[in-house]
Design a protein around this motif. Structure first.
Motif, mmCIF file in Angstrom:
data_model
loop_
_atom_site.group_PDB
_atom_site.id
_atom_site.type_symbol
_atom_site.label_atom_id
_atom_site.label_comp_id
_atom_site.label_asym_id
_atom_site.label_seq_id
_atom_site.Cartn_x
_atom_site.Cartn_y
_atom_site.Cartn_z
ATOM 1 N N VAL A 22 66.758 -9.280 105.738
ATOM 2 C CA VAL A 22 66.237 -7.945 106.046
ATOM 3 C C VAL A 22 65.506 -7.386 104.824
ATOM 4 C CG1 VAL A 22 66.873 -5.575 106.611
ATOM 5 C CG2 VAL A 22 67.991 -7.474 107.793
ATOM 6 N N LEU A 23 66.117 -7.513 103.652
ATOM 7 C CA LEU A 23 65.461 -7.035 102.425
ATOM 8 C C LEU A 23 64.362 -7.981 101.961
ATOM 9 C CD1 LEU A 23 68.408 -5.686 100.230
ATOM 10 C CD2 LEU A 23 66.681 -4.383 101.459
ATOM 11 N N SER A 24 64.641 -9.275 101.982
ATOM 12 C CA SER A 24 63.668 -10.232 101.444
ATOM 13 C C SER A 24 62.396 -10.313 102.284
ATOM 14 C CB SER A 24 64.290 -11.612 101.276
ATOM 15 O OG SER A 24 64.707 -12.140 102.513
ATOM 16 N N ASN A 25 62.476 -9.964 103.566
ATOM 17 C CA ASN A 25 61.271 -9.930 104.394
ATOM 18 C C ASN A 25 60.408 -8.703 104.107
ATOM 19 O OD1 ASN A 25 61.782 -12.338 105.715
ATOM 20 N ND2 ASN A 25 62.863 -11.356 107.391
ATOM 21 N N LEU A 26 61.017 -7.674 103.544
ATOM 22 C CA LEU A 26 60.295 -6.434 103.260
ATOM 23 C C LEU A 26 59.852 -6.300 101.808
ATOM 24 C CD1 LEU A 26 62.569 -3.948 105.232
ATOM 25 C CD2 LEU A 26 60.280 -4.728 105.887
ATOM 26 N N VAL A 30 64.227 -6.371 94.466
ATOM 27 C CA VAL A 30 65.035 -5.175 94.649
ATOM 28 C C VAL A 30 65.558 -4.773 93.273
ATOM 29 C CG1 VAL A 30 67.120 -4.213 95.674
ATOM 30 C CG2 VAL A 30 65.695 -5.759 97.008
ATOM 31 N N ASN A 31 65.224 -3.577 92.851
ATOM 32 C CA ASN A 31 65.692 -3.053 91.569
ATOM 33 C C ASN A 31 66.994 -2.306 91.788
ATOM 34 O OD1 ASN A 31 63.301 -3.633 89.767
ATOM 35 N ND2 ASN A 31 62.327 -2.558 91.460
ATOM 36 N N ILE A 32 67.982 -2.633 90.954
ATOM 37 C CA ILE A 32 69.270 -1.961 91.067
ATOM 38 C C ILE A 32 69.725 -1.500 89.690
ATOM 39 C CG2 ILE A 32 70.036 -3.164 93.153
ATOM 40 C CD1 ILE A 32 71.673 -5.034 91.380
ATOM 41 N N SER A 50 69.381 -13.446 90.681
ATOM 42 C CA SER A 50 68.742 -12.669 89.611
ATOM 43 C C SER A 50 67.217 -12.690 89.690
ATOM 44 C CB SER A 50 69.200 -13.166 88.243
ATOM 45 O OG SER A 50 68.837 -14.519 88.068
ATOM 46 N N ASP A 51 66.646 -13.579 90.483
ATOM 47 C CA ASP A 51 65.188 -13.563 90.688
ATOM 48 C C ASP A 51 64.789 -12.484 91.690
ATOM 49 O OD1 ASP A 51 64.701 -15.670 88.922
ATOM 50 O OD2 ASP A 51 65.039 -17.168 90.490
ATOM 51 N N PHE A 52 65.697 -12.153 92.591
ATOM 52 C CA PHE A 52 65.410 -11.156 93.618
ATOM 53 C C PHE A 52 65.915 -9.776 93.221
ATOM 54 C CE2 PHE A 52 66.405 -9.065 97.764
ATOM 55 C CZ PHE A 52 65.104 -8.963 98.220
ATOM 56 N N PHE A 53 67.125 -9.719 92.677
ATOM 57 C CA PHE A 53 67.711 -8.451 92.235
ATOM 58 C C PHE A 53 67.433 -8.256 90.750
ATOM 59 C CE2 PHE A 53 70.267 -9.409 95.981
ATOM 60 C CZ PHE A 53 70.212 -8.196 96.646
#
Length: 72
Positions: A22-26, A30-32, A50-53
């Motif tokens: 859901v997140l990776s398609n959009l 993602v910064n947290i 860690s590549d995505f977040f």
């Protein structure tokens, strides 16, 4: 495009139901905040990609405190 998520609940829920797509398609990333990272990784014992977040330190602690009160 990237997004900032300031609460761990969304991420934990999506991870638990195996729907990170859901997140990776959009979003590309993602910064947290560090606090969200720590809650997910240390408290919930869930590994994050860690590549995505992208974990970032909070720069404005006053604003963080104000937002934390309104989100709880």
């Amino acid at each position: 495009m990237s997004v900032i998520i300031s609460d761990s609940t969304t991420i934990i829920t999506l991870l638990n139901i195996h729907r990170m797509d859901v997140l990776s398609n959009l979003f590309a990333h993602v910064n947290i905040p560090q606090q969200v990272h720590d809650e997910i990784v240390m408290d919930e014992k869930i590994a994050l990609d860690s590549d995505f977040f992208i974990t970032q330190k909070i720069k404005n602690n006053e604003l963080y405190a104000l937002l934390s009160k309104s989100l709880d």
